[in-house]
Design a protein around this motif. Structure first.
Motif, PDB file in Angstrom:
ATOM      1  N   LYS A 175       0.840  -1.202   0.000  1.00 57.20           N
ATOM      2  CA  LYS A 175       0.000   0.000   0.000  1.00 57.20           C
ATOM      3  C   LYS A 175       0.873   1.249   0.000  1.00 57.20           C
ATOM      4  CE  LYS A 175      -4.332  -1.433   2.195  1.00 57.20           C
ATOM      5  NZ  LYS A 175      -5.168  -1.297   3.399  1.00 57.20           N
ATOM      6  N   ASP A 176       1.905   1.249   0.842  1.00 60.05           N
ATOM      7  CA  ASP A 176       2.813   2.382   0.918  1.00 60.05           C
ATOM      8  C   ASP A 176       3.502   2.606  -0.427  1.00 60.05           C
ATOM      9  OD1 ASP A 176       4.258   4.437   2.434  1.00 60.05           O
ATOM     10  OD2 ASP A 176       5.999   3.136   2.110  1.00 60.05           O
ATOM     11  N   LYS A 177       3.955   1.517  -1.025  1.00 57.33           N
ATOM     12  CA  LYS A 177       4.609   1.594  -2.332  1.00 57.33           C
ATOM     13  C   LYS A 177       3.647   2.159  -3.376  1.00 57.33           C
ATOM     14  CE  LYS A 177       6.955  -1.465  -5.605  1.00 57.33           C
ATOM     15  NZ  LYS A 177       7.322  -2.858  -5.875  1.00 57.33           N
ATOM     16  N   PHE A 178       2.406   1.693  -3.352  1.00 58.46           N
ATOM     17  CA  PHE A 178       1.388   2.172  -4.288  1.00 58.46           C
ATOM     18  C   PHE A 178       1.124   3.658  -4.099  1.00 58.46           C
ATOM     19  CE2 PHE A 178      -3.112   3.204  -4.920  1.00 58.46           C
ATOM     20  CZ  PHE A 178      -3.189   3.052  -6.300  1.00 58.46           C
ATOM     21  N   LEU A 179       0.978   4.090  -2.840  1.00 54.67           N
ATOM     22  CA  LEU A 179       0.712   5.502  -2.568  1.00 54.67           C
ATOM     23  C   LEU A 179       1.868   6.389  -3.023  1.00 54.67           C
ATOM     24  CD1 LEU A 179      -1.037   5.347   0.913  1.00 54.67           C
ATOM     25  CD2 LEU A 179      -2.070   5.918  -1.280  1.00 54.67           C
ATOM     26  N   ARG A 180       3.075   5.942  -2.780  1.00 53.68           N
ATOM     27  CA  ARG A 180       4.246   6.722  -3.214  1.00 53.68           C
ATOM     28  C   ARG A 180       4.304   6.807  -4.740  1.00 53.68           C
ATOM     29  NH1 ARG A 180       7.869   7.769   0.910  1.00 53.68           N
ATOM     30  NH2 ARG A 180       7.487   6.577   2.801  1.00 53.68           N
ATOM     31  N   LEU A 181       4.044   5.684  -5.396  1.00 53.22           N
ATOM     32  CA  LEU A 181       4.054   5.670  -6.858  1.00 53.22           C
ATOM     33  C   LEU A 181       2.950   6.562  -7.411  1.00 53.22           C
ATOM     34  CD1 LEU A 181       5.404   4.403  -9.338  1.00 53.22           C
ATOM     35  CD2 LEU A 181       3.730   2.560  -9.203  1.00 53.22           C
ATOM     36  N   PHE A 182       1.772   6.520  -6.804  1.00 55.27           N
ATOM     37  CA  PHE A 182       0.656   7.349  -7.244  1.00 55.27           C
ATOM     38  C   PHE A 182       0.987   8.829  -7.058  1.00 55.27           C
ATOM     39  CE2 PHE A 182      -3.471   9.427  -6.546  1.00 55.27           C
ATOM     40  CZ  PHE A 182      -4.089   9.079  -7.742  1.00 55.27           C
TER      41      PHE A 182
END
Length: 185
Positions: free
Chosen positions: A50-57
């Protein structure tokens, strides 16, 4: 077999069953701990993803915003080279109008004024605007380009603009030519 041996055997079977149950309980506890740790591992992995996704977004949103801003800026100043090359033509029109106004041919003056106004309006429609500077204005080194300093004719003109030699222009919010001025000393 005797009764006593049967009792011993029954007691041994009970002890064996109790030991087996105790062993199974230990195994069950270990299995529960493994299940908890697997569940925790999955939760941690999910949180990391989730953290990785949020950072990428967020990174992608910043990229979109930055490229959009660059694109708008490019459109605003796309014609800058052309506008800069047209500025001497505007200067020539000003000089021509100044000289023609001295003559008696008013029809020629009117024709040249019409062409000059049409040309200026076309450039103004593309974002070009004149920087308003007149003698007596305060000199601003960030806005004006001082080409020379002369002794001020009056005390009021010390540190102020005495004469405007060449007009300055902006394209949008960007200065493409600073006004060239004479400053009183």
């Amino acid at each position: 077999m005797s009764k006593e041996e049967d009792n011993k055997e029954a007691i041994a079977d009970e002890q064996f069953a109790a030991e087996e149950n105790a062993g199974q309980e230990v195994i069950d506890e270990v299995d529960e701990k493994e299940e908890i740790t697997e569940e925790e591992k999955l939760k941690e992995e999910l949180a990391a993803e989730k953290d990785k996704f949020l950072r990428l977004f967020a990174e992608f949103e910043n990229y979109k915003r930055r490229t959009s801003k660059e694109r708008i800026e490019l459109f605003k100043t796309a014609g800058q080279d052309i506008m800069v090359s047209m500025l001497p033509v505007l200067d020539d029109f000003d000089r021509a109008l100044n000289e023609i106004s001295k003559s008696e041919d008013k029809e020629l003056l009117k024709g040249v004024e019409l062409i000059s106004n049409k040309f200026r309006n076309t450039l103004n429609g593309k974002g070009l605007s004149l920087i308003a500077v007149k003698p007596g204005d305060a000199f601003d080194a960030e806005m004006h380009e001082a080409i020379t300093q002369i002794p001020a004719p009056t005390d009021e003109l010390k540190g102020r603009i005495v004469d405007v030699v060449e007009k300055g222009y902006t394209l949008g919010d960007k200065i493409i030519r600073h006004p060239k001025v004479v400053v009183g000393q």
